[in-house]
Design a protein around this motif. Structure first.
Motif, PDB file in Angstrom:
ATOM      1  N   PRO A   1       0.836  -1.206   0.000  1.00 38.36           N
ATOM      2  CA  PRO A   1       0.000   0.000   0.000  1.00 38.36           C
ATOM      3  C   PRO A   1       0.871   1.255   0.000  1.00 38.36           C
ATOM      4  O   PRO A   1       1.911   1.310   0.657  1.00 38.36           O
TER       5      PRO A   1
ATOM      6  N   VAL B   1      -4.525  -2.017  -8.374  1.00 37.42           N
ATOM      7  CA  VAL B   1      -5.037  -2.493  -7.084  1.00 37.42           C
ATOM      8  C   VAL B   1      -6.010  -1.532  -6.400  1.00 37.42           C
ATOM      9  O   VAL B   1      -6.581  -1.866  -5.358  1.00 37.42           O
TER      10      VAL B   1
ATOM     11  N   THR C   1      -9.196   0.746  -5.231  1.00 38.24           N
ATOM     12  CA  THR C   1     -10.639   0.550  -5.104  1.00 38.24           C
ATOM     13  C   THR C   1     -11.274   1.935  -4.910  1.00 38.24           C
ATOM     14  O   THR C   1     -10.564   2.905  -4.626  1.00 38.24           O
TER      15      THR C   1
ATOM     16  N   GLY D   1     -13.018   3.710  -2.752  1.00 37.03           N
ATOM     17  CA  GLY D   1     -12.838   4.554  -1.570  1.00 37.03           C
ATOM     18  C   GLY D   1     -11.439   5.166  -1.533  1.00 37.03           C
ATOM     19  O   GLY D   1     -11.241   6.326  -1.138  1.00 37.03           O
TER      20      GLY D   1
ATOM     21  N   GLN E   1     -11.074  -3.516 -11.501  1.00 36.66           N
ATOM     22  CA  GLN E   1     -11.588  -2.382 -10.733  1.00 36.66           C
ATOM     23  C   GLN E   1     -11.621  -1.071 -11.522  1.00 36.66           C
ATOM     24  O   GLN E   1     -12.115  -0.054 -11.006  1.00 36.66           O
TER      25      GLN E   1
ATOM     26  N   LEU F   1      -2.459  -5.795  -0.135  1.00 40.47           N
ATOM     27  CA  LEU F   1      -3.318  -5.041  -1.043  1.00 40.47           C
ATOM     28  C   LEU F   1      -4.631  -5.771  -1.267  1.00 40.47           C
ATOM     29  O   LEU F   1      -4.669  -6.979  -1.173  1.00 40.47           O
ATOM     30  N   PRO F   2      -5.715  -5.121  -1.586  1.00 41.74           N
ATOM     31  CA  PRO F   2      -5.828  -3.669  -1.687  1.00 41.74           C
ATOM     32  C   PRO F   2      -5.770  -3.001  -0.326  1.00 41.74           C
ATOM     33  O   PRO F   2      -6.086  -3.602   0.689  1.00 41.74           O
ATOM     34  N   MET F   3      -5.338  -1.759  -0.309  1.00 42.06           N
ATOM     35  CA  MET F   3      -5.379  -0.966   0.899  1.00 42.06           C
ATOM     36  C   MET F   3      -6.853  -0.689   1.236  1.00 42.06           C
ATOM     37  O   MET F   3      -7.646  -0.431   0.344  1.00 42.06           O
TER      38      MET F   3
ATOM     39  N   VAL G   1      -9.666   1.496   2.376  1.00 35.45           N
ATOM     40  CA  VAL G   1     -10.039   2.905   2.539  1.00 35.45           C
ATOM     41  C   VAL G   1     -11.555   2.994   2.368  1.00 35.45           C
ATOM     42  O   VAL G   1     -12.057   2.985   1.247  1.00 35.45           O
ATOM     43  N   PRO G   2     -12.292   3.045   3.470  1.00 39.62           N
ATOM     44  CA  PRO G   2     -13.755   3.094   3.369  1.00 39.62           C
ATOM     45  C   PRO G   2     -14.235   4.327   2.627  1.00 39.62           C
ATOM     46  O   PRO G   2     -13.535   5.343   2.543  1.00 39.62           O
ATOM     47  N   SER G   3     -15.428   4.242   2.088  1.00 36.99           N
ATOM     48  CA  SER G   3     -16.070   5.357   1.418  1.00 36.99           C
ATOM     49  C   SER G   3     -17.364   5.647   2.168  1.00 36.99           C
ATOM     50  O   SER G   3     -18.031   4.743   2.636  1.00 36.99           O
TER      51      SER G   3
ATOM     52  N   TYR H   1     -21.003  -0.860  -7.416  1.00 35.27           N
ATOM     53  CA  TYR H   1     -20.620   0.252  -6.536  1.00 35.27           C
ATOM     54  C   TYR H   1     -21.777   1.247  -6.417  1.00 35.27           C
ATOM     55  O   TYR H   1     -22.105   1.711  -5.316  1.00 35.27           O
TER      56      TYR H   1
ATOM     57  N   GLN I   1     -23.985   2.308  -3.040  1.00 39.17           N
ATOM     58  CA  GLN I   1     -24.228   3.706  -2.648  1.00 39.17           C
ATOM     59  C   GLN I   1     -25.714   3.974  -2.440  1.00 39.17           C
ATOM     60  O   GLN I   1     -26.083   4.940  -1.775  1.00 39.17           O
TER      61      GLN I   1
ATOM     62  N   TRP J   1     -12.537  -8.257  -4.025  1.00 42.08           N
ATOM     63  CA  TRP J   1     -11.412  -7.297  -4.034  1.00 42.08           C
ATOM     64  C   TRP J   1     -11.924  -5.882  -3.740  1.00 42.08           C
ATOM     65  O   TRP J   1     -11.370  -5.163  -2.906  1.00 42.08           O
ATOM     66  N   MET J   2     -12.991  -5.489  -4.419  1.00 40.93           N
ATOM     67  CA  MET J   2     -13.529  -4.145  -4.187  1.00 40.93           C
ATOM     68  C   MET J   2     -14.053  -4.003  -2.762  1.00 40.93           C
ATOM     69  O   MET J   2     -13.776  -3.001  -2.091  1.00 40.93           O
TER      70      MET J   2
ATOM     71  N   GLY K   1     -11.250  -3.561  -0.327  1.00 44.27           N
ATOM     72  CA  GLY K   1     -10.699  -2.206  -0.416  1.00 44.27           C
ATOM     73  C   GLY K   1     -11.591  -1.186   0.270  1.00 44.27           C
ATOM     74  O   GLY K   1     -11.114  -0.229   0.886  1.00 44.27           O
ATOM     75  N   LEU K   2     -12.900  -1.416   0.171  1.00 38.07           N
ATOM     76  CA  LEU K   2     -13.854  -0.482   0.768  1.00 38.07           C
ATOM     77  C   LEU K   2     -14.060  -0.748   2.259  1.00 38.07           C
ATOM     78  O   LEU K   2     -14.808  -0.021   2.927  1.00 38.07           O
TER      79      LEU K   2
END
Lengths: 314, 314
Positions: free
Chosen positions: A164, A193, A195, A197, A226, B6-8, B10-12, B232, B236, B269-270, B273-274
């Protein structure tokens, strides 16, 4: 055939009315092709892309021919397409490359930096800051010559060696690139990689640091599927420049699957559905990618190209 | 290897904390396979999917064996997996199919309707309303037996004969399905033409008509590469149930490209990441899809499966 009316156009709130597609097929898409693509075919590719409505087409790269043998014909290619009524950015790695590009009349140049030390070392044999220092005179001289300058930044979301990549680290390099005079950035998810967010977080942090969405392009790879979801998130954050490669050319041409650049056709399908104007004629673009796939001797990895070309065969 | 991080994450903002994946690989993924897959392989597939953390696995279909020869072994398969600690919905086309499913102890059933007259005619040889009338006693009897009922709805976004499908038309059939007692719907983009704004518009219209996001599942196809971007958008809008097929099985298995169901791995994967919990172990799931690809004799079309399995080979 009623499917010609598809996708149905249903706008979504808060998205831009218009998106500029930065077409990278002729440069990023072809640069790793093993068999030499004839210069005349490359020129015809650029011409057909322009005829399909693309207004920014990255034509070639003025790197040392030994680095990227496929693009060693930059001096021959550029004059063949320079008269087209479109923007034709070219990649330059250093002042020597800039000289070659400017001498041919290029008015848009691009430099390429790295957000991580590992990739700066691997790709440029420099530290991140050494690479920035190397680009500083390139950018200054390009701007002095009246050229528009794009700064590519690789590994903005993840790095194969470092994993990351922290958002502040990417923001620092972006800021350095705009501070030295880049008119536009291209945030690269080089290993695919990211996503949605993560994309939003980086764009929010950049806006807070004085690098707003209008100067940002996004460059997603479809390695993990992605790219389009990330593009949608970027549009929701105000981005209006999206990099894509006709037919999905480029990325990992030797892997069983070509999971490289976001395919321009898949992007255009989404933009059409969202009612966002890109100026691109999807039918002509698909026909161009089918033609180019024929030149390269393998099918396009773009799902939209495959779906539309199979319909035409029926 | 740092890419394991990975993935890092990072929430949305505004997304659900948890998503239930409705895994359709064993049914929707396999139903069009030409070569017969042995019952024992199917059972092992379901077992491995459960071991990878999937909690809802659509196991098979009790349609007439002549319609779907690949799933003619439903009576033999179901008892082999019925003891797994997961939900195992099965598809039933009519009361005869329901009887077969209930006699084996199935506690989750699914019926399949169409949003368009053309597809109702082609798939069910009935009008939309005739098909709904046929399902009414199936749903009533299933619920009387204590079963959970899912209503699949095909062609919610576009139809190969009719083109764009008006949102109110889809809302009407959705409402009919929930009115007759369906606990959950699955909105199918059968030909993969949806885009994110269209998804949002349909979900908003459904919420306004009394069919809120918690009873809705989304079922996207990747024919034009849009499935994950559409997912996605659905997240939302509050959707927490997403259909996907391990390894991207199903769709168009005879086409050069398998551009069918959204691949579960690309979805996971998505979600990872989320920061959205799905309970799925991506490594075990990928290994399962690689194993299944070996059984079927062709590589998985999932980009994530290809990327992760190539890393393992290196």
């Amino acid at each position: 055939m009623t499917t010609r009316e598809l996708p149905m156009t249903v706008p979504s709130e808060g998205l831009p009315a218009r998106v500029r597609i930065h077409e990278v097929g002729p440069r990023d898409g072809l640069q790793n092709e093993k068999g030499t693509v004839p210069t005349a075919v490359k020129a015809e590719f650029v011409r057909r892309l322009a005829a399909a409505g693309l207004t920014t087409i990255e034509a070639t790269s003025f790197v040392h021919p030994e680095w990227v043998p496929q693009l060693a014909d930059a001096e021959q290619l550029f004059p063949l397409v320079a008269g087209l009524p479109v923007a034709l950015p070219v990649l330059v790695p250093n002042e020597r490359g800039l000289d070659r590009a400017l001498s041919l009349g290029a008015s848009r140049i691009a430099v390429f930096a790295s957000a991580t030390e590992s990739f700066a070392k691997a790709n440029l044999n420099r530290t991140v800051d050494e690479a920035l220092a190397m680009f500083e005179p390139v950018v200054a001289r390009a701007r002095a010559a009246g050229a528009h300058v794009r700064g590519y930044l690789s590994m903005c979301f993840g790095d194969p060696w470092e994993g990351p990549v922290p958002v502040p680290q990417v923001v620092r390099v972006c800021k350095a690139l705009t501070d030295m005079g880049c008119d536009e950035l291209s945030l690269g998810d080089t290993i695919g990689v990211a996503t949605p967010g993560h994309v939003g977080a980086l764009l929010t942090a950049l806006a807070g640091a004085g690098v707003p969405a209008p100067v940002i392009g996004v460059h997603f790879h479809d390695t993990y599927g992605q790219a389009l979801a990330n593009t949608y998130a970027a549009l929701q954050h105000g981005v209006t420049t999206v990099d894509a490669s006709a037919g999905g050319l480029g990325g990992c041409p030797y892997a069983r699957s070509a999971t490289g650049n976001l395919a321009t056709e898949d992007l255009v399908w989404m933009l059409r559905g969202l009612g966002i104007d890109s100026g691109v004629d999807l039918g002509r673009l698909t026909a161009t990618s089918v033609w180019m796939a024929g030149q390269l001797g393998r099918p396009s990895p773009s799902r939209t190209v495959r779906a539309l070309s199979q319909q035409q065969e029926q």
